[in-house]
Design a protein around this motif. Structure first.
Motif, mmCIF file in Angstrom:
data_model
loop_
_atom_site.group_PDB
_atom_site.id
_atom_site.type_symbol
_atom_site.label_atom_id
_atom_site.label_comp_id
_atom_site.label_asym_id
_atom_site.label_seq_id
_atom_site.Cartn_x
_atom_site.Cartn_y
_atom_site.Cartn_z
ATOM 1 N N LEU A 85 0.795 -1.232 0.000
ATOM 2 C CA LEU A 85 0.000 0.000 0.000
ATOM 3 C C LEU A 85 0.830 1.286 0.000
ATOM 4 O O LEU A 85 0.422 2.279 -0.595
ATOM 5 N N GLU A 86 1.985 1.277 0.681
ATOM 6 C CA GLU A 86 2.774 2.510 0.773
ATOM 7 C C GLU A 86 3.299 3.000 -0.577
ATOM 8 O O GLU A 86 3.219 4.198 -0.881
ATOM 9 N N PRO A 87 3.855 2.137 -1.453
ATOM 10 C CA PRO A 87 4.357 2.640 -2.741
ATOM 11 C C PRO A 87 3.284 3.329 -3.581
ATOM 12 O O PRO A 87 3.530 4.397 -4.148
ATOM 13 N N VAL A 88 2.094 2.733 -3.661
ATOM 14 C CA VAL A 88 1.041 3.349 -4.471
ATOM 15 C C VAL A 88 0.470 4.577 -3.785
ATOM 16 O O VAL A 88 -0.021 5.507 -4.442
ATOM 17 N N LEU A 89 0.539 4.618 -2.443
ATOM 18 C CA LEU A 89 0.094 5.805 -1.724
ATOM 19 C C LEU A 89 0.974 6.997 -2.090
ATOM 20 O O LEU A 89 0.481 8.101 -2.373
ATOM 21 N N LEU A 90 2.303 6.790 -2.095
ATOM 22 C CA LEU A 90 3.228 7.858 -2.483
ATOM 23 C C LEU A 90 3.020 8.261 -3.939
ATOM 24 O O LEU A 90 3.054 9.448 -4.275
ATOM 25 N N LEU A 91 2.801 7.276 -4.789
ATOM 26 C CA LEU A 91 2.570 7.560 -6.210
ATOM 27 C C LEU A 91 1.313 8.406 -6.390
ATOM 28 O O LEU A 91 1.314 9.384 -7.143
ATOM 29 N N GLY A 92 0.247 8.053 -5.681
ATOM 30 C CA GLY A 92 -0.986 8.823 -5.770
ATOM 31 C C GLY A 92 -0.819 10.238 -5.259
ATOM 32 O O GLY A 92 -1.368 11.190 -5.818
ATOM 33 N N THR A 93 -0.013 10.399 -4.197
ATOM 34 C CA THR A 93 0.238 11.734 -3.648
ATOM 35 C C THR A 93 0.927 12.629 -4.661
ATOM 36 O O THR A 93 0.564 13.793 -4.839
ATOM 37 N N ILE A 94 1.944 12.083 -5.333
ATOM 38 C CA ILE A 94 2.702 12.868 -6.315
ATOM 39 C C ILE A 94 1.810 13.278 -7.489
ATOM 40 O O ILE A 94 1.883 14.408 -7.977
ATOM 41 N N LEU A 95 0.950 12.374 -7.937
ATOM 42 C CA LEU A 95 0.034 12.711 -9.037
ATOM 43 C C LEU A 95 -1.002 13.740 -8.585
ATOM 44 O O LEU A 95 -1.396 14.622 -9.350
ATOM 45 N N GLY A 96 -1.433 13.623 -7.334
ATOM 46 C CA GLY A 96 -2.425 14.560 -6.822
ATOM 47 C C GLY A 96 -1.911 15.979 -6.726
ATOM 48 O O GLY A 96 -2.687 16.940 -6.818
ATOM 49 N N VAL A 97 -0.602 16.128 -6.535
ATOM 50 C CA VAL A 97 -0.017 17.470 -6.433
ATOM 51 C C VAL A 97 -0.256 18.274 -7.714
ATOM 52 O O VAL A 97 -0.410 19.498 -7.673
ATOM 53 N N PHE A 98 -0.308 17.597 -8.861
ATOM 54 C CA PHE A 98 -0.546 18.312 -10.120
ATOM 55 C C PHE A 98 -1.953 18.921 -10.142
ATOM 56 O O PHE A 98 -2.154 20.020 -10.659
ATOM 57 N N PHE A 99 -2.907 18.214 -9.585
ATOM 58 C CA PHE A 99 -4.256 18.771 -9.460
ATOM 59 C C PHE A 99 -4.230 19.986 -8.547
ATOM 60 O O PHE A 99 -4.863 21.008 -8.820
ATOM 61 N N ASN A 100 -3.467 19.867 -7.453
ATOM 62 C CA ASN A 100 -3.348 20.982 -6.515
ATOM 63 C C ASN A 100 -2.718 22.203 -7.171
ATOM 64 O O ASN A 100 -3.099 23.347 -6.910
ATOM 65 N N ALA A 101 -1.745 21.956 -8.074
ATOM 66 C CA ALA A 101 -0.995 23.053 -8.686
ATOM 67 C C ALA A 101 -1.867 23.953 -9.558
ATOM 68 O O ALA A 101 -1.601 25.147 -9.673
#
Length: 574
Positions: free
Chosen positions: A241-257
């Motif tokens: 779960l942790e690797p995909v959690l980090l991956l999802g966080t990084i992708l989500g930052v683009f939405f935030n940007a």
């Protein structure tokens, strides 16, 4: 309570031969101190690497450290503007003037400068700095130039320092054993009471969380599962779960940007409200279940015949010689801390860090320009790699699960059943949770704990496993901020020590309560309270930022992902 798989379930699982099952239960054991040291060192190396190369944090947060204009840009130009503070996901700051820029008040200038005679200038007295922030003093920076910066810790140690110290201690006491960092409480408190700018307040919260995570995980790594003879941490869940959690966080930052601040604030409050509600509901359900179990246990003791199975221990506590050879191998493999899991997590971190370096920091200053095909290729490149890694680990986990089913393994209450379906679906839940965390500017651990509870882990196991995932990100971001000079070292060391103490007190207290009352519902209740306070404080902070932005006429619509394409000398406001 244990569950034995029925013959029908064993048949539906399919036959797994001894040759196929061979090696799937193998593990590399290590002592708790070795595990904790390796994770902290890995985080320190990762954070130092990111700090030296000015990369986004392990959670995808872009950091702006441009304190001065480019060498080829006129120092006194009124057109040049720079982002004032470190950009922490949804923490949006207004564009402000550098030295020589026009101003009507000190707020029009970047932090460190004062408004004097309609121009942004270097400070000369403490009084000039206090106008903007009562905690500021005029002190020389690392380049020997005077600037307004937050006072040293003991110059003097005033009432606000006492207040944030006390609040920090109790926040970590509650947050650490609940498996979350507590940043949703710490950051608004450091900004509002401690009068730190986001440039220093956010890194300070990371150092505090790091301290709490060290002692919390030190105790957790020494504790055993409440039902089975194994560590408290669910290493299989962490690996998947942790690797995909980090991956999802990084992708989500683009939405935030690209999203306007008001939209992020609204979505943040809605998401955390729902998460708090679900976690509170889980606390109530756990309370009812445990009260019912206690009543039944009391009744069974009063009956003449008693309850022969009421206090039966899980078979993993039996003498090894009483078990078949293969079950004995399984118990031995699961009984220790698994270094293999840390290795899997390290591989995922290396993959993400490598592509972060190639992509570059804010504005896409990497091997490809921001917005180009190559840029997006680097952004998406970790996805198939991480999914392949999780797919491989999932296959091992499901093979081990089906072999256990064939052997008649009794799964303890709260165990996640790693069927083929679950090894594919559960990571999808976490990448969605990570995306939400990155998009809304909150720590992934804030959502991970409730997700693990929803998946069915025992509350104490869920919070312990979530806390284990916090230690790496906390160590990585703390060392990164230190390398980049964004930690006020005296405060950081002081609050890191408070975090160490708070984590120890909180973990020890919760463990004592669990042993004394044999209840775990209050662990989920503590998590619910921390989430509730985060909703309130982060929602209020978001409202204040929105009000300030509207007052100064900031663009409230969709923002550009690649501001450097619009003007190479202007760093976008987030």
């Amino acid at each position: 309570t244990t569950t034995r798989m029925s013959g029908l379930e064993r048949g539906s699982a399919g036959h797994v031969g001894d040759r196929e099952g061979k090696g799937i239960f193998s593990s590399i054991h290590a002592s708790p101190v070795v595990i904790l040291s390796l994770v902290v060192v890995a985080g320190a190396i990762d954070g130092t690497f990111r700090g030296v190369h000015q990369l986004p944090t392990i959670l995808g947060e872009d950091l702006s450290v441009h304190a001065h204009p480019p060498a080829d840009w006129h120092r006194g130009s009124e057109l040049f503007q720079s982002q004032a503070y470190v950009t922490h996901q949804d923490t949006s700051m207004l564009l402000q003037q550098l030295e020589g820029g026009t101003c009507s008040e000190s707020w029009n200038c970047v932090p460190g400068l004062v408004c004097e005679g309609g121009k942004c200038n270097l400070c000369s007295t403490d009084q000039e700095c206090i106008v903007r922030n009562s905690k500021n003093r005029c002190m020389n920076n690392t380049e020997g130039e005077p600037e307004c910066s937050h006072k040293p810790l003991f110059d003097p140690f005033d009432s606000s320092d006492v207040a944030i110290s006390v609040i920090t201690f109790f926040t970590i006491v509650l947050a650490a054993p609940a498996g979350v960092g507590g940043g949703g409480i710490l950051v608004p408190m450091y900004l509002a009471i401690g009068h730190f700018s986001p440039h220093y307040g956010i890194p300070l919260s990371k150092a505090t969380i790091f301290g709490g995570a060290i002692t919390n995980n030190y105790f957790n790594l020494k504790r055993r599962h409440p039902v089975a003879n194994r560590p408290m941490i669910d290493y299989t869940a962490c690996m998947l779960l942790e690797p995909v959690l980090l991956l999802g966080t990084i992708l989500g930052v683009f939405f935030n940007a690209v999203s306007p601040g008001w939209a992020i604030t609204v979505l943040l409050v809605v998401t955390l409200c729902y998460t708090t509600y679900r976690t509170g509901l889980k606390a109530y359900e756990t309370y009812i279940k445990e009260e019912k179990a206690e009543a039944e246990d009391e009744t069974s003791r009063l009956l003449p015949a008693g309850n022969p199975n009421g206090n039966k221990k899980h078979f993993t506590f039996n003498d090894d010689h009483e078990l078949p050879p293969e079950l004995r191998a399984i118990v031995k493999a699961e009984s220790g801390h698994n270094l293999y899991s840390v290795g899997v997590l390290s591989v995922s971190w290396v993959v993400i860090a490598t592509f972060s370096l190639l992509k570059g920091g804010e504005g896409g200053e990497g091997v490809f320009p921001c917005g180009s095909v190559g840029y997006w290729a680097l952004v998406l490149a970790p996805t198939p790699i991480i999914f392949s890694l999780v797919w491989y680990v999932g296959n091992r986990a499901s093979a081990a699960y089906y072999r256990k089913v064939e052997l008649g393994y009794e799964f303890p209450e709260g165990d996640l059943h790693w069927t083929k379906r679950n090894t594919r679906v559960f990571p999808l839940y976490c990448i969605t949770a990570g995306f939400a965390a990155g998009a809304l500017g909150i720590a992934a651990g804030t959502i991970l704990g409730p997700v693990l509870l929803e998946l069915g882990l025992l509350p104490i196991v869920a919070t312990t496993s979530s806390g284990f995932m916090v230690i790496f990100t906390a160590s990585s971001t703390t060392f990164q901020f230190l390398v980049m000079g964004q930690l006020q070292v005296d405060y950081a060391m002081f609050f890191c020590m408070i975090g160490l103490l708070g984590g120890a007190v909180g973990n020890t207290s919760v463990n004592w309560l669990v042993k004394k009352y044999k209840k775990t519902w209050f662990v989920v209740a503590i998590l619910t309270f921390v989430l509730f306070m985060s909703v309130f404080l982060m929602g209020y902070a978001g409202y204040v930022r929105w009000a300030v932005a509207e007052h100064h006429g900031k663009n409230m619509g969709i923002r550009s992902l690649c501001p450097s394409l619009l003007n190479p000398h202007v760093h976008a406001m987030r």
